[in-house]
Design a protein around this motif. Structure first.
Motif, PDB file in Angstrom:
ATOM      1  N   LYS A 154       7.105  -9.629  -5.495  1.00 37.04           N
ATOM      2  CA  LYS A 154       6.815  -8.485  -4.615  1.00 37.04           C
ATOM      3  C   LYS A 154       5.638  -7.674  -5.156  1.00 37.04           C
ATOM      4  CE  LYS A 154       7.593  -5.605  -1.196  1.00 37.04           C
ATOM      5  NZ  LYS A 154       8.849  -4.875  -1.005  1.00 37.04           N
ATOM      6  N   VAL A 155       5.627  -7.397  -6.432  1.00 36.51           N
ATOM      7  CA  VAL A 155       4.538  -6.619  -7.021  1.00 36.51           C
ATOM      8  C   VAL A 155       3.214  -7.374  -6.906  1.00 36.51           C
ATOM      9  CG1 VAL A 155       3.629  -5.648  -9.166  1.00 36.51           C
ATOM     10  CG2 VAL A 155       6.030  -5.296  -8.555  1.00 36.51           C
ATOM     11  N   ALA A 156       3.254  -8.687  -7.125  1.00 38.96           N
ATOM     12  CA  ALA A 156       2.036  -9.496  -6.973  1.00 38.96           C
ATOM     13  C   ALA A 156       1.533  -9.432  -5.531  1.00 38.96           C
ATOM     14  CB  ALA A 156       2.316 -10.941  -7.372  1.00 38.96           C
ATOM     15  N   ALA A 157       2.458  -9.498  -4.573  1.00 36.51           N
ATOM     16  CA  ALA A 157       2.077  -9.412  -3.164  1.00 36.51           C
ATOM     17  C   ALA A 157       1.448  -8.058  -2.852  1.00 36.51           C
ATOM     18  CB  ALA A 157       3.298  -9.646  -2.279  1.00 36.51           C
ATOM     19  N   ILE A 158       2.046  -6.989  -3.352  1.00 33.67           N
ATOM     20  CA  ILE A 158       1.513  -5.646  -3.117  1.00 33.67           C
ATOM     21  C   ILE A 158       0.114  -5.515  -3.713  1.00 33.67           C
ATOM     22  CG2 ILE A 158       1.827  -3.200  -3.626  1.00 33.67           C
ATOM     23  CD1 ILE A 158       3.720  -4.356  -1.506  1.00 33.67           C
ATOM     24  N   GLY A 159      -0.068  -6.069  -4.911  1.00 37.35           N
ATOM     25  CA  GLY A 159      -1.388  -6.048  -5.529  1.00 37.35           C
ATOM     26  C   GLY A 159      -2.425  -6.774  -4.687  1.00 37.35           C
ATOM     27  N   LEU A 160      -2.040  -7.925  -4.123  1.00 36.81           N
ATOM     28  CA  LEU A 160      -2.970  -8.689  -3.287  1.00 36.81           C
ATOM     29  C   LEU A 160      -3.268  -7.967  -1.977  1.00 36.81           C
ATOM     30  CD1 LEU A 160      -1.732 -12.360  -3.845  1.00 36.81           C
ATOM     31  CD2 LEU A 160      -3.814 -11.289  -4.729  1.00 36.81           C
ATOM     32  N   PHE A 161      -2.258  -7.353  -1.380  1.00 31.15           N
ATOM     33  CA  PHE A 161      -2.496  -6.591  -0.148  1.00 31.15           C
ATOM     34  C   PHE A 161      -3.468  -5.429  -0.414  1.00 31.15           C
ATOM     35  CE2 PHE A 161       1.661  -8.205   1.711  1.00 31.15           C
ATOM     36  CZ  PHE A 161       1.057  -8.900   2.758  1.00 31.15           C
ATOM     37  N   THR A 162      -3.333  -4.784  -1.572  1.00 33.79           N
ATOM     38  CA  THR A 162      -4.250  -3.699  -1.919  1.00 33.79           C
ATOM     39  C   THR A 162      -5.653  -4.242  -2.165  1.00 33.79           C
ATOM     40  OG1 THR A 162      -2.363  -2.612  -2.999  1.00 33.79           O
ATOM     41  CG2 THR A 162      -4.530  -1.660  -3.368  1.00 33.79           C
ATOM     42  N   MET A 163      -5.740  -5.413  -2.794  1.00 36.77           N
ATOM     43  CA  MET A 163      -7.038  -6.063  -2.988  1.00 36.77           C
ATOM     44  C   MET A 163      -7.678  -6.396  -1.648  1.00 36.77           C
ATOM     45  SD  MET A 163      -9.508  -7.287  -4.738  1.00 36.77           S
ATOM     46  CE  MET A 163      -8.920  -7.231  -6.437  1.00 36.77           C
ATOM     47  N   LEU A 164      -6.862  -6.833  -0.682  1.00 35.30           N
ATOM     48  CA  LEU A 164      -7.352  -7.115   0.666  1.00 35.30           C
ATOM     49  C   LEU A 164      -8.010  -5.860   1.250  1.00 35.30           C
ATOM     50  CD1 LEU A 164      -5.260  -8.872   3.454  1.00 35.30           C
ATOM     51  CD2 LEU A 164      -6.666  -6.887   3.941  1.00 35.30           C
ATOM     52  N   SER A 165      -7.322  -4.726   1.130  1.00 37.05           N
ATOM     53  CA  SER A 165      -7.873  -3.472   1.646  1.00 37.05           C
ATOM     54  C   SER A 165      -9.191  -3.130   0.957  1.00 37.05           C
ATOM     55  CB  SER A 165      -6.873  -2.328   1.441  1.00 37.05           C
ATOM     56  OG  SER A 165      -5.698  -2.539   2.192  1.00 37.05           O
ATOM     57  N   ALA A 166      -9.251  -3.360  -0.343  1.00 41.30           N
ATOM     58  CA  ALA A 166     -10.486  -3.075  -1.086  1.00 41.30           C
ATOM     59  C   ALA A 166     -11.622  -3.982  -0.621  1.00 41.30           C
ATOM     60  CB  ALA A 166     -10.233  -3.249  -2.580  1.00 41.30           C
ATOM     61  N   LEU A 167     -11.331  -5.250  -0.356  1.00 40.06           N
ATOM     62  CA  LEU A 167     -12.358  -6.174   0.129  1.00 40.06           C
ATOM     63  C   LEU A 167     -12.892  -5.723   1.490  1.00 40.06           C
ATOM     64  CD1 LEU A 167     -10.680  -9.559  -0.884  1.00 40.06           C
ATOM     65  CD2 LEU A 167     -12.857  -8.689  -1.761  1.00 40.06           C
ATOM     66  N   ILE A 168     -11.987  -5.317   2.377  1.00 42.06           N
ATOM     67  CA  ILE A 168     -12.421  -4.851   3.694  1.00 42.06           C
ATOM     68  C   ILE A 168     -13.251  -3.585   3.564  1.00 42.06           C
ATOM     69  CG2 ILE A 168     -11.622  -3.935   5.906  1.00 42.06           C
ATOM     70  CD1 ILE A 168     -11.285  -6.976   5.596  1.00 42.06           C
ATOM     71  N   LYS A 169     -12.839  -2.683   2.688  1.00 41.10           N
ATOM     72  CA  LYS A 169     -13.601  -1.446   2.462  1.00 41.10           C
ATOM     73  C   LYS A 169     -15.004  -1.769   1.935  1.00 41.10           C
ATOM     74  CE  LYS A 169     -13.434   2.941  -0.062  1.00 41.10           C
ATOM     75  NZ  LYS A 169     -13.682   3.771   1.143  1.00 41.10           N
ATOM     76  N   ALA A 170     -15.079  -2.751   1.057  1.00 39.36           N
ATOM     77  CA  ALA A 170     -16.357  -3.097   0.434  1.00 39.36           C
ATOM     78  C   ALA A 170     -17.364  -3.635   1.444  1.00 39.36           C
ATOM     79  CB  ALA A 170     -16.132  -4.120  -0.678  1.00 39.36           C
ATOM     80  N   VAL A 171     -16.892  -4.283   2.520  1.00 37.80           N
ATOM     81  CA  VAL A 171     -17.818  -4.864   3.505  1.00 37.80           C
ATOM     82  C   VAL A 171     -17.957  -3.983   4.745  1.00 37.80           C
ATOM     83  CG1 VAL A 171     -17.213  -7.181   2.701  1.00 37.80           C
ATOM     84  CG2 VAL A 171     -16.039  -6.232   4.700  1.00 37.80           C
ATOM     85  N   SER A 172     -17.278  -2.831   4.762  1.00 37.66           N
ATOM     86  CA  SER A 172     -17.198  -2.028   5.986  1.00 37.66           C
ATOM     87  C   SER A 172     -18.547  -1.521   6.470  1.00 37.66           C
ATOM     88  CB  SER A 172     -16.238  -0.852   5.779  1.00 37.66           C
ATOM     89  OG  SER A 172     -16.690  -0.002   4.736  1.00 37.66           O
ATOM     90  N   GLU A 173     -19.489  -1.281   5.554  1.00 37.06           N
ATOM     91  CA  GLU A 173     -20.787  -0.765   5.968  1.00 37.06           C
ATOM     92  C   GLU A 173     -21.677  -1.849   6.553  1.00 37.06           C
ATOM     93  OE1 GLU A 173     -22.728   1.430   2.931  1.00 37.06           O
ATOM     94  OE2 GLU A 173     -21.146   2.932   2.734  1.00 37.06           O
ATOM     95  N   GLU A 174     -21.384  -3.108   6.263  1.00 37.88           N
ATOM     96  CA  GLU A 174     -22.243  -4.202   6.717  1.00 37.88           C
ATOM     97  C   GLU A 174     -21.663  -4.964   7.896  1.00 37.88           C
ATOM     98  OE1 GLU A 174     -24.263  -8.270   4.870  1.00 37.88           O
ATOM     99  OE2 GLU A 174     -23.866  -6.556   3.579  1.00 37.88           O
ATOM    100  N   VAL A 175     -20.331  -4.996   8.013  1.00 37.25           N
ATOM    101  CA  VAL A 175     -19.684  -5.856   9.008  1.00 37.25           C
ATOM    102  C   VAL A 175     -18.907  -5.015  10.011  1.00 37.25           C
ATOM    103  CG1 VAL A 175     -17.985  -7.706   9.338  1.00 37.25           C
ATOM    104  CG2 VAL A 175     -19.507  -7.747   7.353  1.00 37.25           C
ATOM    105  N   PRO A 176     -19.066  -5.261  11.320  1.00 35.80           N
ATOM    106  CA  PRO A 176     -18.273  -4.545  12.327  1.00 35.80           C
ATOM    107  C   PRO A 176     -16.772  -4.780  12.132  1.00 35.80           C
ATOM    108  CG  PRO A 176     -20.082  -5.734  13.358  1.00 35.80           C
ATOM    109  CD  PRO A 176     -20.030  -6.190  11.931  1.00 35.80           C
ATOM    110  N   THR A 177     -15.987  -3.817  12.548  1.00 36.33           N
ATOM    111  CA  THR A 177     -14.541  -3.892  12.324  1.00 36.33           C
ATOM    112  C   THR A 177     -13.923  -5.113  13.005  1.00 36.33           C
ATOM    113  OG1 THR A 177     -14.397  -1.495  12.131  1.00 36.33           O
ATOM    114  CG2 THR A 177     -12.363  -2.671  12.651  1.00 36.33           C
ATOM    115  N   GLY A 178     -14.330  -5.398  14.235  1.00 29.87           N
ATOM    116  CA  GLY A 178     -13.772  -6.555  14.946  1.00 29.87           C
ATOM    117  C   GLY A 178     -14.013  -7.856  14.208  1.00 29.87           C
TER     118      GLY A 178
END
Length: 313
Positions: free
Chosen positions: A17-41
């Motif tokens: 569970k903790v590993a999954a939570i860590g990966l989900f948070t990493m997912l959010s960080a990856l999306i945040k990192a590309v947010s200025e270059e890539v449209p949300t859709g």
């Protein structure tokens, strides 16, 4: 996709569970990192589409690929996809406008809104403990978002818009939760997970006319990585419930704040404010009351079954 509890192995369950939570948070960080270059859709498409191969392989290895994807009511998956994809899109937009820890903290209010919506739409009874939990949680939410929405707030301000978007996503996820409660009565969990990714991928393609971009190699790798990470995280969290009950694992969801603070600081140079942490603490306290109440009800139901089940003697 979740099978009945196969054995009680709490340490393994917690680690998964903790590993999954860590990966989900990493997912959010990856999306945040590309947010200025890539449209949300476009980000929603990559997140959803590249999770599908991971889920399919996992289902095939478990022998669930054929029977697990059968559906009795395709339309319930469409509605789940519409609301869930909207929630994902609003969250991804919010990630580009707010610090990662703040988005994570506001997201903790989902169980609170689920309780409220379940009472309104499902007619579920909310007794004093749950009423107290809702009250505490809503106070926490107001504390967190007030600096963004208080006096002088302006929608032209990205942070104000971001707070509204993330709050809207949190409420939408509450709707998803009560919808899924109905779905699991007739639909396999594997089908719910798979068809959501499929529906979200299809719906995100509708944003093509609004301007997708050809990402750089680094950004493309992060987008694909977000999808793969999301698929792996889904597998890990599903696997954790095979070794421990959900009520025992629920408190570990809040480990995501630790991951969010660390990623926010080292990747985006963000620090949580005292007000945000105070509000998040109240929301977590409200959710903790719900978890405690559910565990108590589970014990009571278990005792009742032991008395009424003839095999118990």
């Amino acid at each position: 996709m979740t099978k009945p509890l196969t054995s009680h192995r709490p340490i393994l369950a917690i680690l998964l569970k903790v590993a999954a939570i860590g990966l989900f948070t990493m997912l959010s960080a990856l999306i945040k990192a590309v947010s200025e270059e890539v449209p949300t859709g476009e980000a929603v498409f990559f997140r959803s589409f590249f999770a599908i191969p991971v889920i399919v392989v996992w289902l095939a290895l478990r022998g669930d690929l054929r029977d697990g994807l059968k559906t009795k009511n395709p339309m319930v998956h469409v509605w789940r996809g519409l609301v869930g994809t909207s929630a994902m899109g609003m969250t991804f937009l919010g990630l580009g406008l707010l610090p990662l820890p703040e988005v994570t903290a506001i997201g903790y209010a989902t169980p609170i809104f689920t309780l409220i919506l379940a009472a309104i739409f499902l007619g579920e009874t909310i007794r004093m403990v749950r009423i107290s939990a809702v009250a505490i949680g809503l106070v926490g939410v107001m504390i967190m978002i007030w600096p963004r929405l208080g006096s002088g707030a302006d929608l032209a301000d990205g942070a104000t818009l971001g707070a509204l978007l993330v709050l809207g996503a949190t409420i939408a996820r509450g709707f998803v939760q009560i919808h899924v409660r109905r779905m699991v009565m007739t639909e396999p969990t594997a089908a719910i997970v798979f068809y959501f990714s499929l529906t979200a991928s299809a719906l995100s393609l509708l944003t093509l006319p609004f301007g997708w971009v050809m990402p750089s190699g680094e950004v493309l790798a992060m987008l694909i990585g977000a999808g793969l990470v999301g698929g792996i995280a889904q597998i890990l969290v599903t696997s954790s419930y095979r070794f421990a009950p959900a009520s025992m694992l629920a408190p570990y969801d809040y480990v995501s704040m630790v991951f969010a603070i660390l990623l926010g600081y080292f990747w985006f140079d963000e620090l949580p404010t005292f007000v945000m942490l105070a509000g998040a603490t109240l929301v977590i306290a409200g959710n903790g009351l719900v978890i405690w109440r559910e565990s108590r009800l589970g014990l009571e139901r278990g005792k009742a079954r032991a008395v009424t089940d003839p095999k118990g003697g």
